[in-house]
Motif scaffolding. Sequence first.
Motif, PDB file in Angstrom:
ATOM      1  N   THR A  96      40.978  39.261  39.359  1.00 27.24           N
ATOM      2  CA  THR A  96      41.996  39.016  40.381  1.00 27.24           C
ATOM      3  C   THR A  96      43.331  38.739  39.713  1.00 27.24           C
ATOM      4  OG1 THR A  96      40.335  38.036  41.830  1.00 27.24           O
ATOM      5  CG2 THR A  96      42.628  37.536  42.338  1.00 27.24           C
ATOM      6  N   ILE A  97      44.406  39.345  40.215  1.00 26.03           N
ATOM      7  CA  ILE A  97      45.757  39.074  39.708  1.00 26.03           C
ATOM      8  C   ILE A  97      46.144  37.665  40.157  1.00 26.03           C
ATOM      9  CG2 ILE A  97      48.183  39.739  39.827  1.00 26.03           C
ATOM     10  CD1 ILE A  97      47.099  42.291  39.017  1.00 26.03           C
ATOM     11  N   VAL A  98      46.417  36.795  39.194  1.00 22.99           N
ATOM     12  CA  VAL A  98      46.759  35.412  39.529  1.00 22.99           C
ATOM     13  C   VAL A  98      48.208  35.066  39.209  1.00 22.99           C
ATOM     14  CG1 VAL A  98      44.395  34.550  39.395  1.00 22.99           C
ATOM     15  CG2 VAL A  98      45.824  34.542  37.335  1.00 22.99           C
ATOM     16  N   GLU A  99      48.894  35.962  38.494  1.00 21.84           N
ATOM     17  CA  GLU A  99      50.308  35.715  38.187  1.00 21.84           C
ATOM     18  C   GLU A  99      50.989  37.032  37.828  1.00 21.84           C
ATOM     19  OE1 GLU A  99      53.007  32.842  35.291  1.00 21.84           O
ATOM     20  OE2 GLU A  99      50.847  32.552  35.377  1.00 21.84           O
ATOM     21  N   LEU A 100      52.237  37.166  38.268  1.00 20.74           N
ATOM     22  CA  LEU A 100      53.059  38.315  37.910  1.00 20.74           C
ATOM     23  C   LEU A 100      53.921  37.904  36.735  1.00 20.74           C
ATOM     24  CD1 LEU A 100      54.191  39.278  41.527  1.00 20.74           C
ATOM     25  CD2 LEU A 100      52.167  40.055  40.285  1.00 20.74           C
ATOM     26  N   LEU A 101      53.842  38.632  35.634  1.00 19.46           N
ATOM     27  CA  LEU A 101      54.551  38.274  34.410  1.00 19.46           C
ATOM     28  C   LEU A 101      55.730  39.206  34.180  1.00 19.46           C
ATOM     29  CD1 LEU A 101      51.379  37.781  32.196  1.00 19.46           C
ATOM     30  CD2 LEU A 101      52.682  36.008  33.396  1.00 19.46           C
ATOM     31  N   ASP A 102      56.647  38.797  33.328  1.00 15.45           N
ATOM     32  CA  ASP A 102      57.781  39.641  32.954  1.00 15.45           C
ATOM     33  C   ASP A 102      57.290  40.876  32.209  1.00 15.45           C
ATOM     34  OD1 ASP A 102      59.595  37.833  34.038  1.00 15.45           O
ATOM     35  OD2 ASP A 102      59.905  36.788  32.133  1.00 15.45           O
ATOM     36  N   GLY A 103      58.061  41.920  32.279  1.00 24.56           N
ATOM     37  CA  GLY A 103      57.748  43.130  31.524  1.00 24.56           C
ATOM     38  C   GLY A 103      56.661  43.986  32.144  1.00 24.56           C
ATOM     39  N   TYR A 136      35.547  33.249  33.278  1.00 25.75           N
ATOM     40  CA  TYR A 136      35.044  33.513  31.928  1.00 25.75           C
ATOM     41  C   TYR A 136      36.087  34.213  31.068  1.00 25.75           C
ATOM     42  CZ  TYR A 136      33.757  38.087  33.953  1.00 25.75           C
ATOM     43  OH  TYR A 136      33.767  39.294  34.595  1.00 25.75           O
ATOM     44  N   ALA A 137      37.180  34.679  31.666  1.00 25.12           N
ATOM     45  CA  ALA A 137      38.285  35.261  30.895  1.00 25.12           C
ATOM     46  C   ALA A 137      39.532  35.263  31.760  1.00 25.12           C
ATOM     47  CB  ALA A 137      37.958  36.682  30.443  1.00 25.12           C
ATOM     48  N   GLU A 138      40.678  35.046  31.116  1.00 25.96           N
ATOM     49  CA  GLU A 138      41.966  35.157  31.785  1.00 25.96           C
ATOM     50  C   GLU A 138      42.965  35.650  30.751  1.00 25.96           C
ATOM     51  OE1 GLU A 138      45.209  32.399  34.105  1.00 25.96           O
ATOM     52  OE2 GLU A 138      43.088  31.934  34.377  1.00 25.96           O
ATOM     53  N   LEU A 139      43.625  36.768  31.062  1.00 19.94           N
ATOM     54  CA  LEU A 139      44.546  37.338  30.095  1.00 19.94           C
ATOM     55  C   LEU A 139      45.592  38.194  30.776  1.00 19.94           C
ATOM     56  CD1 LEU A 139      43.013  40.437  28.438  1.00 19.94           C
ATOM     57  CD2 LEU A 139      41.628  39.005  29.914  1.00 19.94           C
ATOM     58  N   ALA A 140      46.680  38.447  30.052  1.00 23.42           N
ATOM     59  CA  ALA A 140      47.765  39.306  30.530  1.00 23.42           C
ATOM     60  C   ALA A 140      47.403  40.758  30.223  1.00 23.42           C
ATOM     61  CB  ALA A 140      49.074  38.924  29.856  1.00 23.42           C
ATOM     62  N   LEU A 141      47.594  41.611  31.223  1.00 22.99           N
ATOM     63  CA  LEU A 141      47.292  43.030  31.065  1.00 22.99           C
ATOM     64  C   LEU A 141      48.403  43.865  31.694  1.00 22.99           C
ATOM     65  CD1 LEU A 141      43.556  42.844  32.124  1.00 22.99           C
ATOM     66  CD2 LEU A 141      44.375  43.443  29.840  1.00 22.99           C
ATOM     67  N   PRO A 142      48.707  45.025  31.102  1.00 26.02           N
ATOM     68  CA  PRO A 142      49.687  45.931  31.718  1.00 26.02           C
ATOM     69  C   PRO A 142      49.044  46.675  32.883  1.00 26.02           C
ATOM     70  CG  PRO A 142      48.821  46.901  29.712  1.00 26.02           C
ATOM     71  CD  PRO A 142      48.222  45.518  29.816  1.00 26.02           C
ATOM     72  N   SER A 143      49.863  47.163  33.790  1.00 24.89           N
ATOM     73  CA  SER A 143      49.339  47.839  34.981  1.00 24.89           C
ATOM     74  C   SER A 143      48.536  49.092  34.644  1.00 24.89           C
ATOM     75  CB  SER A 143      50.472  48.180  35.949  1.00 24.89           C
ATOM     76  OG  SER A 143      51.377  49.085  35.364  1.00 24.89           O
ATOM     77  N   ASP A 144      48.826  49.737  33.512  1.00 22.78           N
ATOM     78  CA  ASP A 144      48.092  50.961  33.177  1.00 22.78           C
ATOM     79  C   ASP A 144      46.653  50.697  32.732  1.00 22.78           C
ATOM     80  OD1 ASP A 144      48.616  49.954  30.645  1.00 22.78           O
ATOM     81  OD2 ASP A 144      49.517  51.798  29.887  1.00 22.78           O
ATOM     82  N   GLN A 145      46.268  49.434  32.616  1.00 21.17           N
ATOM     83  CA  GLN A 145      44.881  49.081  32.299  1.00 21.17           C
ATOM     84  C   GLN A 145      44.131  48.608  33.539  1.00 21.17           C
ATOM     85  OE1 GLN A 145      45.320  46.330  28.795  1.00 21.17           O
ATOM     86  NE2 GLN A 145      43.680  47.661  28.052  1.00 21.17           N
ATOM     87  N   LEU A 146      44.783  48.705  34.717  1.00 26.25           N
ATOM     88  CA  LEU A 146      44.192  48.161  35.934  1.00 26.25           C
ATOM     89  C   LEU A 146      44.096  49.202  37.039  1.00 26.25           C
ATOM     90  CD1 LEU A 146      46.259  44.857  36.029  1.00 26.25           C
ATOM     91  CD2 LEU A 146      43.933  45.149  35.152  1.00 26.25           C
ATOM     92  N   LEU A 147      43.023  49.125  37.798  1.00 25.91           N
ATOM     93  CA  LEU A 147      42.841  49.936  38.997  1.00 25.91           C
ATOM     94  C   LEU A 147      42.754  48.964  40.169  1.00 25.91           C
ATOM     95  CD1 LEU A 147      42.109  52.616  40.485  1.00 25.91           C
ATOM     96  CD2 LEU A 147      39.716  52.024  40.016  1.00 25.91           C
ATOM     97  N   ILE A 148      43.646  49.107  41.142  1.00 27.17           N
ATOM     98  CA  ILE A 148      43.624  48.252  42.324  1.00 27.17           C
ATOM     99  C   ILE A 148      42.437  48.675  43.191  1.00 27.17           C
ATOM    100  CG2 ILE A 148      44.876  47.497  44.375  1.00 27.17           C
ATOM    101  CD1 ILE A 148      47.464  48.387  42.881  1.00 27.17           C
TER     102      ILE A 148
END
Length: 72
Positions: free
Chosen positions: A29-36, A51-63
């Motif tokens: 789940t997207i929990v924060e919108l980050l810069d860039g 069990y994991a939380e990390l920043a990811l670019p949109s090209d690594q995600l499928l809505i």
Amino acid sequence: MHTTPRLLDVVALLSDVPAHGLVRGQVGTIVELLDGGAFEVEFSDDEGRTYAELALPSDQLLILHHRPQQAA
């Protein structure tokens, strides 16, 4: 239907992230919108434990969509 992830969207990984023990297809789940153009994504188990939380670019995600959508 939107193509850019938004806060609280449910997303799936499009590629493995071995450094965090995540594999393609895992759902978070997207929990924060980050810069860039990055998004903080939280991955939780069926009990709601993160069990994991990390920043990811949109090209690594499928809505993921839970309601019927008409194709363009």
